[in-house]
Scaffold this active site. Structure first.
Site, short mmCIF file in Angstrom:
data_model
loop_
_atom_site.label_atom_id
_atom_site.label_comp_id
_atom_site.label_asym_id
_atom_site.label_seq_id
_atom_site.Cartn_x
_atom_site.Cartn_y
_atom_site.Cartn_z
N TYR A 1 0.83 -1.20 0.00
CA TYR A 1 0.00 0.00 0.00
C TYR A 1 0.86 1.25 0.00
CZ TYR A 1 -3.47 3.38 1.70
OH TYR A 1 -4.29 4.47 1.85
N LYS B 1 1.44 4.02 -2.98
CA LYS B 1 1.01 5.40 -2.75
C LYS B 1 2.18 6.37 -2.87
CE LYS B 1 -3.45 5.12 -1.84
NZ LYS B 1 -4.49 5.91 -2.54
#
Length: 256
Positions: A155, A159
């Site tokens: 994640y 990002k």
């Protein structure tokens, strides 16, 4: 902030931050297309947002699929006749766990949603409207790009790539289009439920403002960055985390 006559696409718009952004844009007078994976969730979102004749459209699809996100942009242009704003909010966080043990396909799927999909959507908006008419883009990143969260390698890495992409787009699409990021802290969304539900009170107490974020907290920042009030802001990463980054410097509670 008034946005009458403008139009937006919001990905991941059926719940959480995306739904809050859609509501705030509608309240400001904009027309909104919300894109999300599940038809049931979209129907619930439409019911939650309430009637907005001619100004609200829901479209199912995969935010990591270039064909689907381009279709969303095309549908917004067809329905509203313009596409002023793009909010790349949809996010994936799998696989949870260490980077060296994560399933490679799950990593690819997360990068598709968090990086490739946003790029495809911005390209479609640029080609279809923004190149000639201008506009604004906001990507929803995470405070985690400024540190390391245990088990969040896929994640946070994806990002971080989205944040760097945001900066490149800000440079490349100026002066026609402003492109900014919002980095939320821990927000009470379904995506983050696995993290905050375990001990919400303790997590809130460890934040200088003594509460977790709500989707509306992030929506306010997103819509401000889209608006003319932020007309001299581009390439920024707006941290909205209740001061969580500075929790290590908190003093014990005092009697005064």
């Amino acid at each position: 902030m008034r946005m009458e006559g403008s139009a937006a696409v919001v990905t991941g718009g059926s719940r959480g931050i995306g739904l809050a952004v859609a509501r705030e844009l509608l309240d400001a007078g904009a027309s909104v297309l919300i894109g999300a994976r599940g038809k049931d969730g979209l129907e619930q979102a439409l019911a939650t947002l309430g009637p907005a004749p001619g100004r609200l459209v829901a479209a199912a699809g995969d935010a990591g699929d270039e064909v689907d996100v381009r279709r969303w942009a095309g549908l917004a242009l067809e329905t509203f006749g313009r596409l002023d704003f793009v909010v790349c909010n949809a996010g994936a966080n799998q696989p949870l766990g260490p980077a060296v043990a994560g399933d490679p396909q799950a990593w690819r799927d997360t990068f598709a949603v968090n990086v490739h999909g946003p790029l495809a959507l911005v390209r479609a908006a640029w080609e279809g409207w923004m190149k000639d008419h201008g506009g604004a883009v906001v990507t929803v990143v995470t405070e985690g790009v400024h540190g390391v969260g245990p088990g969040l390698a896929a994640y946070e890495t994806s990002k971080a790539a989205l944040l760097q992409l945001t900066r490149h787009l800000a440079a490349e699409l100026a002066p026609r289009v402003r492109v900014n990021a919002v980095s939320p802290g821990l927000v009470r969304t379904e995506l983050a439920r696995f993290w905050w539900e375990r001990d919400e009170a303790a997590l809130a107490a460890g934040t200088p403002l003594r509460r977790l974020g709500e989707p509306e907290d992030i929506a306010h920042a997103v819509v401000w960055l889209l608006s003319g009030d932020a007309s001299w802001v581009t390439g920024a990463d707006l941290l909205v985390d209740g001061g969580r980054r500075f929790r290590a410097g908190m003093l014990p509670d005092r009697p005064w």
